[in-house]
Scaffold this active site. Sequence first.
Site, PDB file in Angstrom:
ATOM      1  N   GLU A   1      -6.152   3.373  11.230  1.00 36.48           N
ATOM      2  CA  GLU A   1      -4.859   2.725  10.981  1.00 36.48           C
ATOM      3  C   GLU A   1      -3.729   3.613  11.468  1.00 36.48           C
ATOM      4  O   GLU A   1      -2.563   3.355  11.174  1.00 36.48           O
ATOM      5  CB  GLU A   1      -4.685   2.390   9.496  1.00 36.48           C
ATOM      6  CG  GLU A   1      -5.509   1.190   9.062  1.00 36.48           C
ATOM      7  CD  GLU A   1      -5.143   0.657   7.683  1.00 36.48           C
ATOM      8  OE1 GLU A   1      -4.111   1.052   7.124  1.00 36.48           O
ATOM      9  OE2 GLU A   1      -5.931  -0.169   7.171  1.00 36.48           O
TER      10      GLU A   1
ATOM     11  N   ASP B   1       2.369  -8.864  -5.521  1.00 34.03           N
ATOM     12  CA  ASP B   1       1.908  -7.670  -4.803  1.00 34.03           C
ATOM     13  C   ASP B   1       2.565  -7.559  -3.418  1.00 34.03           C
ATOM     14  O   ASP B   1       1.941  -7.169  -2.454  1.00 34.03           O
ATOM     15  CB  ASP B   1       0.378  -7.704  -4.654  1.00 34.03           C
ATOM     16  CG  ASP B   1      -0.185  -6.381  -4.142  1.00 34.03           C
ATOM     17  OD1 ASP B   1       0.549  -5.373  -4.137  1.00 34.03           O
ATOM     18  OD2 ASP B   1      -1.355  -6.377  -3.723  1.00 34.03           O
TER      19      ASP B   1
END
Lengths: 532, 532
Positions: A78, A299
């Site tokens: 990532e 979230d």
Amino acid sequence: MRHTLARTAALCIVLACAMSIGHPGVQAQQRQDSGQWTTYSGDYNAQRHSSLTQITPANVGRLAVQWIFQSGVSGRFEATPLVVDGIMYLTGPDNYAWALDARTGRQIWRYRRQLPEGLNICCGRVNRGFAINGDRLYMTTLDAHLVALDARTGNVLFDVEIDDHKKSYTATVAPLIVKDKVIVGIAGAEYGIRGFIDAFDANTGKKAWRFWTVPEPGQPGGNTWSGDSWQRGGGSTWVTGAYDPSLNLVYWGTGNPAPDSFGDARLGDNLYTDAVVALDADTGTLRWHYQFTPHDVHDWDAVQVPILADITMNGAPRKVLMTANRNGFFYTLDRANGELLRARPFVRTTWAQEIGRDGKPILLEANRIGPEGTVTCPDVGGGTNWMSPSFNPATGLFYVTTREVCAKFYAFPQQFQPGHLYWGGAVEAIPGEPGYGALRAIDPVSGLVRWEFKYPRPSMGGTLSTASGLVFAGEEDGNVMAFDAASGKNLWRLQTGAGLRSGPMTFMHNGKQYIVVASGGAVIALALQDGR
Amino acid sequence: MRHTLARTAALCIVLACAMSIGHPGVQAQQRQDSGQWTTYSGDYNAQRHSSLTQITPANVGRLAVQWIFQSGVSGRFEATPLVVDGIMYLTGPDNYAWALDARTGRQIWRYRRQLPEGLNICCGRVNRGFAINGDRLYMTTLDAHLVALDARTGNVLFDVEIDDHKKSYTATVAPLIVKDKVIVGIAGAEYGIRGFIDAFDANTGKKAWRFWTVPEPGQPGGNTWSGDSWQRGGGSTWVTGAYDPSLNLVYWGTGNPAPDSFGDARLGDNLYTDAVVALDADTGTLRWHYQFTPHDVHDWDAVQVPILADITMNGAPRKVLMTANRNGFFYTLDRANGELLRARPFVRTTWAQEIGRDGKPILLEANRIGPEGTVTCPDVGGGTNWMSPSFNPATGLFYVTTREVCAKFYAFPQQFQPGHLYWGGAVEAIPGEPGYGALRAIDPVSGLVRWEFKYPRPSMGGTLSTASGLVFAGEEDGNVMAFDAASGKNLWRLQTGAGLRSGPMTFMHNGKQYIVVASGGAVIALALQDGR
């Protein structure tokens, strides 16, 4: 801001040779128009816009793989690699890290942190990359340390605890160097941490300041938390922010409150979660904040990289901060004071009608969730997420990978237990509605989507803009693509074999412009085929 | 031998779509000049020589990556993919397997075998590939089963035990289809198995015949083993053999005797270990054998792929079998009767002076090993190993990746214990002498090396020959390269990010010739850049 760099890298013929490499003049704030890539988002503005122009819309069809690096480590990249003086510095899963010859992909050194057992990591054993300052590299670790490495050898120079991993603190963020400080964020909101942003002395590793993203009672914002909920209020800071040297302000996105969905456990707006905070770079003092999602129950971390630019709105120049938020709205703010200049949805949003003139969302019924479940758009992954957007000052467009998908959200009471996931709810996909993804080009003045390119699936790949009028972006089915920045026409693509979860970058070395994408377990370097 | 193939593959747009694919006419013996690649070594001759000529020495510089497939599974590919009608069938580490769209790399289906715990596997949880027959794929498994899959879906059609994995039998070989039979080998010599070659009915999975590579007392060759050592005599068969339809003979290489180094535990020549055996394809009856390394103490398996060709020697046409052996000698045999026609070292060899007229090596002092250690060349990895060689009938050259490296070998008594490694010795690298690798082109008539291209390190990548006069090969530092087949000139290279451990292959689809290499955790498809 530009420096003449001493080229000390010796030619390295064999794999394990000891290279003498060093970058005494490198500063993180250096713009990438020197051909380097010296910080996570390319420069302090976080525009991921490169001045390099060798690769153009006319010749991008000749883009070809120059080398592939395979980590050999389980898990996905990532990270955005850095490149300085022809050396690539890269972090990977499980806190492995490498220095590679950026021309050939050959490994110069490898580092691996020994991690303790039993870490509480909600969302992947990933890392987003190094910061570099002179001959020093900085990375955060899954056990919530900040490690400084010698760029020439990979040897550890210092290793300091950010906070206690036994309290479920963990770190995946790429640090940001500002003057003599290393600024880092933290992760762990799903386990009920109390979030912060920390600055360390770049030379010694000594803590310089901490800004708590969740204030305690009696402090400004402390009254936005009921009871003692602030103690485990979340507000992670797991993606790198931006910096304006003229204002000396660091801009950093903050994550969701904890528990994620059972908002009754934390009545109030829950400052400074799901916000962007502007901090004095020297002291960490809060100058302003803007909260995108007060009292979030979905979230919807607001950790997306904020992009800084100077644009014209209503005929006047404005110093703005732009962000496409996980909650589905795109925002343009005045970055001197946090004033809302524009907010418009860039994906389908059903939780709020619009963002009011007071800067607060005008909520809809679909924002309320409980044990019976409510379908809301976007889903928990959001309209976008950690994937880096980019901005081209010439087109004036903001390029972002978006997700068009809804979900059914549930909330229910949950007792907090240290070391256990603290959702206070659940999320279900909607059968038969997998959604889709799109690269979208947003005009930050109007907030309108100027063009889009649809992907078959909701996607998580970052974008890169170049001054030659290209946008590079990646999607969930593994394709990295090049687009015309003005029209959105797809000009080139390559199947990389894994859904893109990081942002492409570019650098120039020995007269050749490279595009680099970290995909799955591999780093792939592209350049124009020379057609021998 | 060529068939018209029904093209039933439907266009597959989305990842998880159900494709209707089938290849009713495919037979393993089909030559790859149809543009397919239908068996491990390309065809029954195992020449890995393709008639495809789109990619040439003149244009190979334009070779560029078309797509990358990342397995996402820990471990390295050692397989050669098959391609039929534009669908690629591939096996990977831990008995994962995939069908991919060969044009895009997109996954059509994935298979994974559930493996039991506690398998005894000496040398990597690898697999070398599928065999295909009609709509059926066949693979061997790490727990020593033969599995048939439906090529259209990846569903299991049958699953039969080859032998008991609790006796340390394991299988990594790509099967070979001959008429209605699936022929497989076995692995496990390092654990003291007794080796064999098995044939199964391709339709039912019923055992058709077994040839024991280690005979029992009273049978031919049984007197080459002292005491009861034959019961755990090794002789694995872990790489795919070749087949001559006109002679109806299957040729298969056999591995080292067990224990590897303590030869006193098994006095005698230890037939048929370290040999090539010629078996009647219908019955498994031994027609002839040739043992390369009698009473081996260096772990020099002779499992290298034997290549069949019709060449001219001394003015007369000869049907030959050629093999570059792990023991460092290159051999040309008459494949009708096993007669030795030529043997010459192709790397530095210190254990034997030459191969005598009787076909037996004339041993040197360096062949004797004991507890004090003896330096011998080649090392335990051998002058070459499982990596596939190739042969170009036009140049008359045999292309093989070689290893120039020596080692210190030790032998000492070891009690056999089921489930434990049974080396009876040890091997040490020689400090400061890491050796090197080379691609070598060997003339099978003279046995002489015509050209070589050196690699920095001893390497394990296979080779591929094409009728356009190219050789593709890979080396340990991750480069796949193209060479002029006649001169050995390096014409192109790509860094794939992992040391090559498998053989490149080629196929033609929709008018485009692809070169495919499985490297590390990735499959990389190459073709000429179209230069848009």
